[in-house]
Motif scaffolding. Structure first.
Motif, mmCIF file in Angstrom:
data_model
loop_
_atom_site.group_PDB
_atom_site.id
_atom_site.type_symbol
_atom_site.label_atom_id
_atom_site.label_comp_id
_atom_site.label_asym_id
_atom_site.label_seq_id
_atom_site.Cartn_x
_atom_site.Cartn_y
_atom_site.Cartn_z
ATOM 1 N N ASP A 121 16.119 -25.838 47.316
ATOM 2 C CA ASP A 121 15.583 -25.536 46.258
ATOM 3 C C ASP A 121 15.753 -23.987 45.890
ATOM 4 O O ASP A 121 15.193 -23.081 46.474
ATOM 5 N N ILE A 122 16.566 -23.790 44.839
ATOM 6 C CA ILE A 122 16.867 -22.440 44.572
ATOM 7 C C ILE A 122 15.693 -21.659 44.036
ATOM 8 O O ILE A 122 15.874 -20.306 43.979
ATOM 9 N N ASP A 123 14.931 -22.176 43.568
ATOM 10 C CA ASP A 123 13.644 -21.618 42.914
ATOM 11 C C ASP A 123 12.582 -21.469 43.792
ATOM 12 O O ASP A 123 11.502 -20.965 43.532
ATOM 13 N N ALA A 124 12.696 -22.048 45.062
ATOM 14 C CA ALA A 124 11.628 -21.878 46.312
ATOM 15 C C ALA A 124 11.682 -20.613 46.755
ATOM 16 O O ALA A 124 12.563 -20.111 46.855
ATOM 17 N N PRO A 125 10.408 -20.012 47.301
ATOM 18 C CA PRO A 125 10.555 -18.761 47.984
ATOM 19 C C PRO A 125 11.504 -18.926 49.087
ATOM 20 O O PRO A 125 11.448 -19.744 49.834
ATOM 21 N N VAL A 126 12.374 -17.681 49.132
ATOM 22 C CA VAL A 126 13.322 -17.730 50.219
ATOM 23 C C VAL A 126 12.574 -18.020 51.599
ATOM 24 O O VAL A 126 13.001 -18.687 52.756
ATOM 25 N N ARG A 127 11.308 -17.663 51.784
ATOM 26 C CA ARG A 127 10.762 -17.697 53.086
ATOM 27 C C ARG A 127 10.358 -19.279 53.595
ATOM 28 O O ARG A 127 9.929 -19.342 54.522
ATOM 29 N N THR A 128 10.636 -19.978 52.394
ATOM 30 C CA THR A 128 10.571 -21.545 52.785
ATOM 31 C C THR A 128 11.790 -21.974 53.605
ATOM 32 O O THR A 128 11.316 -22.627 54.460
ATOM 33 N N TYR A 129 12.572 -21.107 53.758
ATOM 34 C CA TYR A 129 13.801 -21.507 54.656
ATOM 35 C C TYR A 129 13.898 -20.331 55.543
ATOM 36 O O TYR A 129 14.434 -20.519 56.782
ATOM 37 N N LEU A 130 13.619 -19.080 55.313
ATOM 38 C CA LEU A 130 13.556 -17.902 56.377
ATOM 39 C C LEU A 130 12.333 -17.373 56.479
ATOM 40 O O LEU A 130 12.037 -16.549 55.963
ATOM 41 N N SER A 131 11.439 -18.179 57.441
ATOM 42 C CA SER A 131 10.277 -17.481 57.804
ATOM 43 C C SER A 131 9.960 -16.212 57.998
ATOM 44 O O SER A 131 8.999 -15.554 57.657
ATOM 45 N N ASP A 132 11.053 -15.540 58.705
ATOM 46 C CA ASP A 132 10.928 -14.155 59.108
ATOM 47 C C ASP A 132 11.526 -13.159 58.184
ATOM 48 O O ASP A 132 11.609 -11.910 58.602
ATOM 49 N N PHE A 133 11.907 -13.649 57.065
ATOM 50 C CA PHE A 133 12.645 -12.701 56.147
ATOM 51 C C PHE A 133 11.269 -11.840 55.490
ATOM 52 O O PHE A 133 10.401 -12.479 54.662
ATOM 53 N N ALA A 134 11.098 -10.706 55.459
ATOM 54 C CA ALA A 134 10.059 -9.877 55.403
ATOM 55 C C ALA A 134 10.214 -8.420 54.665
ATOM 56 O O ALA A 134 10.023 -7.411 55.323
ATOM 57 N N PRO A 135 11.026 -8.338 53.547
ATOM 58 C CA PRO A 135 11.017 -7.032 52.811
ATOM 59 C C PRO A 135 9.587 -6.600 52.418
ATOM 60 O O PRO A 135 8.703 -7.465 52.324
ATOM 61 N N ASP A 136 9.568 -5.309 51.943
ATOM 62 C CA ASP A 136 8.276 -4.946 51.582
ATOM 63 C C ASP A 136 8.131 -5.266 49.938
ATOM 64 O O ASP A 136 8.605 -4.545 49.208
ATOM 65 N N ASN A 137 7.579 -6.412 49.670
ATOM 66 C CA ASN A 137 7.700 -7.037 48.482
ATOM 67 C C ASN A 137 5.938 -6.831 48.026
ATOM 68 O O ASN A 137 5.333 -7.686 48.283
ATOM 69 N N ARG A 138 5.626 -5.923 47.231
ATOM 70 C CA ARG A 138 4.268 -5.849 46.687
ATOM 71 C C ARG A 138 4.068 -6.278 45.206
ATOM 72 O O ARG A 138 3.071 -6.106 44.761
ATOM 73 N N SER A 139 5.027 -7.208 44.877
ATOM 74 C CA SER A 139 4.946 -7.320 43.196
ATOM 75 C C SER A 139 4.182 -8.537 43.072
ATOM 76 O O SER A 139 3.879 -8.985 42.016
ATOM 77 N N GLY A 140 3.945 -9.578 44.092
ATOM 78 C CA GLY A 140 3.345 -10.681 43.925
ATOM 79 C C GLY A 140 4.227 -11.715 43.477
ATOM 80 O O GLY A 140 3.823 -12.878 43.260
ATOM 81 N N THR A 141 5.461 -11.719 43.241
ATOM 82 C CA THR A 141 6.426 -12.557 42.564
ATOM 83 C C THR A 141 7.638 -12.571 43.920
ATOM 84 O O THR A 141 8.162 -11.988 44.481
ATOM 85 N N PRO A 142 7.383 -14.024 44.616
ATOM 86 C CA PRO A 142 8.316 -14.122 45.784
ATOM 87 C C PRO A 142 9.673 -14.148 45.436
ATOM 88 O O PRO A 142 10.161 -14.365 44.213
ATOM 89 N N ILE A 143 10.578 -13.884 46.397
ATOM 90 C CA ILE A 143 12.153 -13.772 46.221
ATOM 91 C C ILE A 143 12.580 -15.133 46.205
ATOM 92 O O ILE A 143 12.243 -15.756 47.271
ATOM 93 N N THR A 144 13.452 -15.597 45.475
ATOM 94 C CA THR A 144 14.158 -16.583 45.608
ATOM 95 C C THR A 144 15.817 -16.592 45.844
ATOM 96 O O THR A 144 16.170 -15.570 45.441
ATOM 97 N N LEU A 145 16.304 -17.842 45.909
ATOM 98 C CA LEU A 145 17.655 -17.799 45.915
ATOM 99 C C LEU A 145 18.564 -17.720 44.596
ATOM 100 O O LEU A 145 19.370 -16.938 44.692
ATOM 101 N N ARG A 146 17.635 -18.234 43.816
ATOM 102 C CA ARG A 146 18.369 -18.014 42.331
ATOM 103 C C ARG A 146 18.316 -16.550 42.180
ATOM 104 O O ARG A 146 19.351 -15.986 41.438
ATOM 105 N N GLN A 147 17.199 -15.509 42.213
ATOM 106 C CA GLN A 147 17.492 -14.241 42.037
ATOM 107 C C GLN A 147 18.536 -13.386 43.020
ATOM 108 O O GLN A 147 19.145 -12.602 42.484
#
Length: 813
Positions: A121-147
């Protein structure tokens, strides 16, 4: 140049005058080419016109291999190669190139195949597939594949490891892991931020979810089904056997071999391909994903469903009705009311443009094997589409898209030298070797100015299209008028009076100015117009905003690294040892010597041994006739000329004495010209300080035999002799008439480093200004600067004198 699609070179004006130079048309190509071979009958004229254009550009810009393919709904209409893919081997349509960011299309298509199947699902948070992916994202909006696929994630441009500069062989796993803890530049979806790091994450998602190496997976699911038999994401034998030899260059240096290392962020830019394979890809796009006819009664095989491709071709996170931006992988724009899709690619030594019109089912791909030539491949591709549309509609082929430009007369180039306009909208014109160059005060790139009639046009390897006309009083230029697309003036840029000697930079910048990073991609930190600048990826000059003593920001609203920072680390002497620029670590390079120091080498053999051999040898025989020698001592012609003859001391690069007296001789015409230059420099507050003139041939042989092979650029080959041996070359510097002190140049006299190049871009405004004052004074008197040494000038008549080997004592008094 990094593997970006958005390779736009801003040569810069403020506001409405700031122009993008990629999509403009080309200018007046002389001559007629023979009809292009191999073109389908309905494209013969198109191929002939493009052949003329390509050969003109190759000759004018010094390009190596180029290949092109035109494709329509019937297949490949014409494909050809130009130049050589390697010495003695002609380039063809089957020549293999590295296609840089065109790779992103294949990465994203592989993801969309899985999205169609419901596996991702390209609109799901990338961490759904990469649990260790952890840039410093303080926005409250998760990063997705679409983005990530549309460059809207807010991630940094380059990952800290496996980036465009990193030749350490980082794996895709290590590349993505290096993003952990890196702060987002912008909140997800807030604005476009082109990110190679983001596409690395996309590719890694494929690798993790499918349990198969990324390169193998994309080859199996995308490349092979299309029938792209000469394409891969790794340098496979049988494919790279036909890889074109690629070249880098810099404003201050000629072509050199491009590095060949693989990128850790392979999904963003490591694909190898041919124009024929990429034409096959465009054919699949024209058929809306259909691969081939299936067996009777069965549907054809498909790469993707039509509706999936249509979704990929729409600008993402854009206003309703937007026709420009990034889709899912594809760069999207509008041409004559219809959709144009594609991508550019730039990776060490290679420049690619792929563009197609899905509605008209016309496409083109152009690749060059010289770095930074995306402007040229884009212009050729743009011209090809215009010509193909005209041919399809039965219209006469337009001539404007394939027209070239002419060189500016050297006298006009010199007359135009100066600064026009004020503030960030100013442009600086600089004449060099008979050509004219422009650098915007705002930053961007140094670009060449050529001409079409009375119009001045930016036209070189990296930029094209900005146009000017002159305002003049019958002779001298008083202002420049930049022109808009319709030919109307956009502004008036008055010529400014000469500014005089620039101020010294703030003291705390001195420890930052210098070179950083690897040989294959040097980062220069320099001062220009009272502001610290970064020159990165050889061509991109960015003014830096000082945040604090050691933290600086790239421009916030333009450029490859907008929104990113540079953070310097200093040693106890207050000298920077490294800089983290846009999250990439660059170590300081030890280049040359400290100001005022003497550069030294370790001779490859004992000096006494070299001297004995050189004195026993004789200069090469030369066919005459030559003028009689008329060597005179230069200092006797003008008493204000000073001497610092280091070869009469041990204060020189070989730490040995070569002359028994500190004297400088030249042939009389050259000596009198030096005297005139010395007098002319007085208006700037300088005189001339002479280091060397006539040099016996045996000393040239000693220099050559003592110097390590990799540094022989800086010494003459005794087999042909030096112009010093003819008494028609001079080594010199400026000295300050008020203090008697030598002028501080970017590099020191006799320094064997790129800082010695007369067009070296680094250092400070004052150092470069002083270097140019010296150069202008000498050129005005008939001298030319040597390409590798700012201090070495050859008089125009040097060919008229024979090589000599007499010692100073033998010359007499």
């Amino acid at each position: 140049m990094s593997v970006a699609a958005e390779t736009k070179i801003n040569v810069g004006f403020a506001g409405a005058v700031l122009l993008t130079l990629l999509l403009a048309a080309c200018g007046d190509a002389p001559g007629n080419a023979a009809p292009a071979s191999g073109a389908r009958a309905d494209y013969t004229e198109v191929a002939t016109a493009l052949t003329t254009m390509i050969e003109h550009e190759r000759g004018q810009k010094g390009l190596a291999a180029m290949s092109i393919a035109l494709v329509d709904e019937e297949g490949v209409a014409w494909a050809a190669g130009f130049g050589e893919q390697s010495p003695g081997v002609p380039a063809t349509a089957e020549t293999v190139y590295r296609v840089g960011s065109v790779s992103k299309l294949f990465t994203d298509i592989a993801v969309m195949q899985l999205a169609e199947q419901g596996e991702i699902d390209i609109d799901a948070p990338v961490r759904t597939y990469l649990s260790d992916f952890a840039p410093d994202n303080r926005s409250g909006t998760p990063i997705t594949l679409r983005q990530l696929m549309s460059h809207r994630s807010g991630l940094i441009r380059e990952p800290p490891a496996g980036n465009y500069f990193d030749d350490g062989g980082a794996s895709l796993t290590a590349t993505v892991a290096s993003l952990n803890g890196t702060p987002l530049i912008y909140e997800p979806e807030a604005r476009t931020k082109y990110s190679n790091a983001g596409i690395a994450v996309v590719g890694y998602t494929l690798e993790v979810t499918q349990g198969e190496p990324f390169a193998d997976y994309v080859k199996r699911t995308v490349i092979d089904p299309i029938g792209m038999t000469s394409s891969a994401f790794t340098p496979e034998p049988g494919i790279v056997d036909d890889l074109a030899r690629a070249y880098m260059w810099g404003f201050d240096r000629g072509l050199f071999d491009a590095p060949t290392f693989e990128l850790g962020m392979a999904p963003a830019g490591s694909m190898y391909s041919t124009v024929l394979d990429l034409a096959r890809f465009m054919g699949v796009m024209f058929r809306r994903g259909e691969l081939a006819d299936g067996a009777a009664g069965t549907p054809p095989a498909r790469l993707l469903a039509p509706e999936t491709l249509e979704a990929m071709w729409q600008p993402q996170f854009a206003a309703p009705g937007a026709t420009t931006g990034y889709g899912l992988g594809f760069a999207v724009q509008e041409r004559a009311g219809e959709l144009q899709l594609g991508h550019g690619g730039a990776i060490y030594g290679f420049s690619t443009q792929l563009a197609f019109l899905p509605g008209s089912r016309l496409g083109v791909v152009v690749v060059s094997a010289v770095d930074g030539t995306n402007t040229i491949t884009t212009r050729v591709a743009d011209a090809a589409l215009q010509l193909m549309l005209a041919a399809r509609d039965g219209q006469p082929l337009p001539t404007t898209p394939t027209r070239g430009t002419a060189a500016i007369a050297p006298a006009l180039a010199l007359e135009l030298e100066g600064t026009y306009g004020t503030g960030s909208g100013a442009v600086e014109f600089d004449a060099r070797e008979g050509s004219l160059f422009m650098t915007p005060a705002r930053g961007g790139a140094t670009v060449e100015i050529r001409a079409r009639g009375d119009t001045l046009i930016v036209d070189d390897r990296i930029a094209f299209g900005t146009r000017f006309v002159r305002e003049h009083d019958g002779g001298a230029t008083t202002a420049l008028l930049p022109l808009g697309p319709g030919g109307d003036p956009l502004a008036t840029l008055p010529r400014q009076p000469p500014a005089g000697r620039p101020d010294l930079p703030p003291a705390h910048w001195n420890g930052l100015i210098g070179e950083y990073g690897p040989d294959h991609n040097v980062l220069y930190i320099l001062e220009r117009n009272g502001q610290l600048h970064a020159l990165i990826e050889w061509f991109f000059l960015y003014p830096l905003e000082e945040i604090s003593r050691d933290i600086y920001a790239f421009p916030a609203d333009w450029g490859l690294y907008h929104g990113e920072h540079l953070v310097f680390s200093r040693d106890e002497d207050d000298r920077a040892t490294s800089v983290e620029a846009a999250s990439v670590a660059f170590a300081r390079r030890d280049v040359g010597t400290e100001a005022g120091g003497t550069f030294r080498i370790d001779p490859v053999r004992p000096v006494a041994e070299l001297r004995a051999e050189a004195l026993a040898a004789s200069p090469p025989d030369e066919p005459g006739p030559f003028r009689d020698s008329e060597l005179v001592e230069v200092a006797t012609l003008e008493p204000g000329i000073l001497l610092d003859v280091r070869y009469s001391t041990t204060n020189n690069f070989m730490s040995s004495v070569f002359y028994d007296e500190p004297r400088v001789f030249l042939q009389r015409p050259a000596a009198e010209a030096v005297a005139r230059a010395h007098l002319a420099l007085a208006e700037h507050g300088f005189g001339l300080l002479l280091h060397d003139g006539y040099r016996p041939w045996y000393v040239t042989r000693m220099f050559f035999d003592a110097t390590p092979e990799e540094q022989k650029l800086f010494v003459a080959d005794p087999a042909s002799g030096s112009r010093h041996n003819r008494g028609s070359a001079i080594d010199l510097n400026l000295y300050d008439l008020a203090t008697g002190e030598p002028a501080d140049m970017v590099g020191t006299y006799d320094e064997f480093s790129p800082r010695s190049f007369p067009n070296y871009p680094g250092g400070t405004s004052r150092q470069r200004w002083q270097r140019e004052i010296l150069r202008r004074a000498m050129e005005a008197e008939g001298f030319s600067v040597y390409e590798a040494e700012w201090w070495h000038f050859d008089h125009d008549d040097w060919r008229e004198y024979a090589l000599q080997n007499a010692t100073f004592g033998e010359l007499g008094r």
